[in-house]
Design an enzyme around this catalytic site. Sequence first.
Site, PDB file in Angstrom:
ATOM      1  N   GLU A   4      -8.912  -0.964  -2.566  1.00  0.00           N
ATOM      2  CA  GLU A   4      -9.318   0.449  -2.605  1.00  0.00           C
ATOM      3  C   GLU A   4     -10.650   0.688  -1.899  1.00  0.00           C
ATOM      4  O   GLU A   4     -10.821   1.699  -1.224  1.00  0.00           O
ATOM      5  CB  GLU A   4      -9.374   0.966  -4.047  1.00  0.00           C
ATOM      6  CG  GLU A   4      -8.052   0.903  -4.816  1.00  0.00           C
ATOM      7  CD  GLU A   4      -6.848   1.446  -4.052  1.00  0.00           C
ATOM      8  OE1 GLU A   4      -7.009   2.406  -3.271  1.00  0.00           O
ATOM      9  OE2 GLU A   4      -5.749   0.894  -4.206  1.00  0.00           O
TER      10      GLU A   4
ATOM     11  N   CYS B 160       0.858  -1.179   0.000  1.00  0.00           N
ATOM     12  CA  CYS B 160       0.000   0.000   0.000  1.00  0.00           C
ATOM     13  C   CYS B 160       0.896   1.232   0.000  1.00  0.00           C
ATOM     14  O   CYS B 160       1.873   1.291   0.737  1.00  0.00           O
ATOM     15  CB  CYS B 160      -0.879  -0.006   1.249  1.00  0.00           C
ATOM     16  SG  CYS B 160      -1.964   1.426   1.368  1.00  0.00           S
ATOM     17  N   LEU B 161       0.553   2.216  -0.828  1.00  0.00           N
ATOM     18  CA  LEU B 161       1.356   3.444  -0.894  1.00  0.00           C
ATOM     19  C   LEU B 161       1.409   4.158   0.459  1.00  0.00           C
ATOM     20  O   LEU B 161       2.357   4.887   0.727  1.00  0.00           O
ATOM     21  CB  LEU B 161       0.781   4.398  -1.952  1.00  0.00           C
ATOM     22  CG  LEU B 161       0.835   3.907  -3.405  1.00  0.00           C
ATOM     23  CD1 LEU B 161       0.128   4.903  -4.314  1.00  0.00           C
ATOM     24  CD2 LEU B 161       2.270   3.682  -3.852  1.00  0.00           C
TER      25      LEU B 161
HETATM   26 NI    NI Z   1      -3.528   1.164  -0.257  1.00  0.00          NI
END
Ligand code: NI
Length: 171
Positions: A136, A93-94
């Site tokens: 998301e 995950c960013l």
């Molecule tokens: Ni994420």
Amino acid sequence: MVYPIVKYGDPVLEREAENVTKFDTPDLHKLIEDMFESMYAAKGVGLAAPQIGISRKIAVIDTSVGEKAEDKIVLINPKLLHMEGKQVSEEGCLSIPGFREQVRRAKKATVRAQDVKGKVFEMTGEDLLARAFQHEIGHLMGKLYISHISALKRDLIKRKIKRLVKAGEWA
Ligand code: NI
């Protein structure tokens, strides 16, 4: 405009985002454009609005990472309608950079969402796209992928992040 990505620890990532009620506005178009730009800059395949500090139910996905224009997907107020099968694969995950874990997800997922004009549509994805839908939509509900791994692994990640925060390397 490229937004900085909000990192784990910010409460915006762990609360349910607000529904979008106004569609087809210049602001919404601009936000979606900025979300794609921010996602590509961060080399992600998906980005949810809370990850740029905006608590609204908007996510963008592009499993081709900018290679194919037709792969660009915008999900507004999305819901998972149906899931089937399973896949286990590495996920990151960013907002939790530097960590990746094996995560079990449905292999196939159908979403119902609205587009930028407010039109309702349904879409089914498999494999990576199904994973992106689940990841998301999780973000928009305030859930991170680490809620799908064992408590032991999750605590280990949290401890490591605490150390990074202390060292000033997590901002
Ligand atoms: Ni994420």
